[in-house]
Design a protein around this motif. Sequence first.
Motif, PDB file in Angstrom:
ATOM      1  N   ARG A 123       0.840  -1.209   0.000  1.00 43.39           N
ATOM      2  CA  ARG A 123       0.000   0.000   0.000  1.00 43.39           C
ATOM      3  C   ARG A 123       0.866   1.247   0.000  1.00 43.39           C
ATOM      4  NH1 ARG A 123      -3.594  -2.781   4.338  1.00 43.39           N
ATOM      5  NH2 ARG A 123      -5.239  -3.672   3.046  1.00 43.39           N
ATOM      6  N   ALA A 124       1.891   1.251   0.822  1.00 41.02           N
ATOM      7  CA  ALA A 124       2.780   2.407   0.914  1.00 41.02           C
ATOM      8  C   ALA A 124       3.627   2.578  -0.346  1.00 41.02           C
ATOM      9  CB  ALA A 124       3.681   2.273   2.136  1.00 41.02           C
ATOM     10  N   SER A 125       4.141   1.488  -0.883  1.00 41.03           N
ATOM     11  CA  SER A 125       5.040   1.561  -2.039  1.00 41.03           C
ATOM     12  C   SER A 125       4.318   1.878  -3.337  1.00 41.03           C
ATOM     13  CB  SER A 125       5.791   0.237  -2.203  1.00 41.03           C
ATOM     14  OG  SER A 125       6.640   0.025  -1.121  1.00 41.03           O
ATOM     15  N   PHE A 126       3.108   1.346  -3.490  1.00 45.58           N
ATOM     16  CA  PHE A 126       2.403   1.458  -4.765  1.00 45.58           C
ATOM     17  C   PHE A 126       1.142   2.317  -4.695  1.00 45.58           C
ATOM     18  CE2 PHE A 126       4.523  -2.772  -4.814  1.00 45.58           C
ATOM     19  CZ  PHE A 126       5.472  -2.476  -5.777  1.00 45.58           C
ATOM     20  N   SER A 127       0.835   2.880  -3.524  1.00 43.44           N
ATOM     21  CA  SER A 127      -0.381   3.685  -3.339  1.00 43.44           C
ATOM     22  C   SER A 127      -1.594   2.949  -3.884  1.00 43.44           C
ATOM     23  CB  SER A 127      -0.236   5.050  -4.019  1.00 43.44           C
ATOM     24  OG  SER A 127       0.846   5.751  -3.475  1.00 43.44           O
ATOM     25  N   VAL A 128      -1.819   1.755  -3.368  1.00 43.29           N
ATOM     26  CA  VAL A 128      -2.866   0.893  -3.897  1.00 43.29           C
ATOM     27  C   VAL A 128      -3.650   0.268  -2.750  1.00 43.29           C
ATOM     28  CG1 VAL A 128      -1.364  -1.140  -4.003  1.00 43.29           C
ATOM     29  CG2 VAL A 128      -3.300  -0.972  -5.554  1.00 43.29           C
ATOM     30  N   CYS A 146      -0.050  -0.843 -11.440  1.00 40.59           N
ATOM     31  CA  CYS A 146       0.964  -0.413 -10.471  1.00 40.59           C
ATOM     32  C   CYS A 146       2.362  -0.882 -10.860  1.00 40.59           C
ATOM     33  CB  CYS A 146       0.622  -0.969  -9.085  1.00 40.59           C
ATOM     34  SG  CYS A 146      -0.911  -0.301  -8.432  1.00 40.59           S
ATOM     35  N   LEU A 147       2.441  -1.864 -11.755  1.00 43.81           N
ATOM     36  CA  LEU A 147       3.737  -2.366 -12.227  1.00 43.81           C
ATOM     37  C   LEU A 147       3.798  -2.235 -13.734  1.00 43.81           C
ATOM     38  CD1 LEU A 147       4.216  -5.666 -10.195  1.00 43.81           C
ATOM     39  CD2 LEU A 147       5.311  -3.481  -9.794  1.00 43.81           C
TER      40      LEU A 147
END
Length: 79
Positions: A48-53, A78-79
């Motif tokens: 959640r923190a790394s990808f804002s998802v 997200c990738l």
Amino acid sequence: MENLTVAEPLLRVFQQTFNVPVVTLNDSPATLADWDSIGHLALLDAMRASFSVEFTSEEINAMETVGAIVNILKRKHCL
């Protein structure tokens, strides 16, 4: 090989979350000792923190391997 290149940001999240030097697309809770229920929550927070998802409960339940998570993140762009 394309999936591996695309997956690099996720692999780094796994390495940091579970403090392991190497992660493969086939890794799962059966192959990563710390990927238990608590580890899964830590992984979700890190993603959640790394990808804002955010993830649905269906997506969370489908996270059975690193490769499965790659596919979920790709569908979410997200990738």
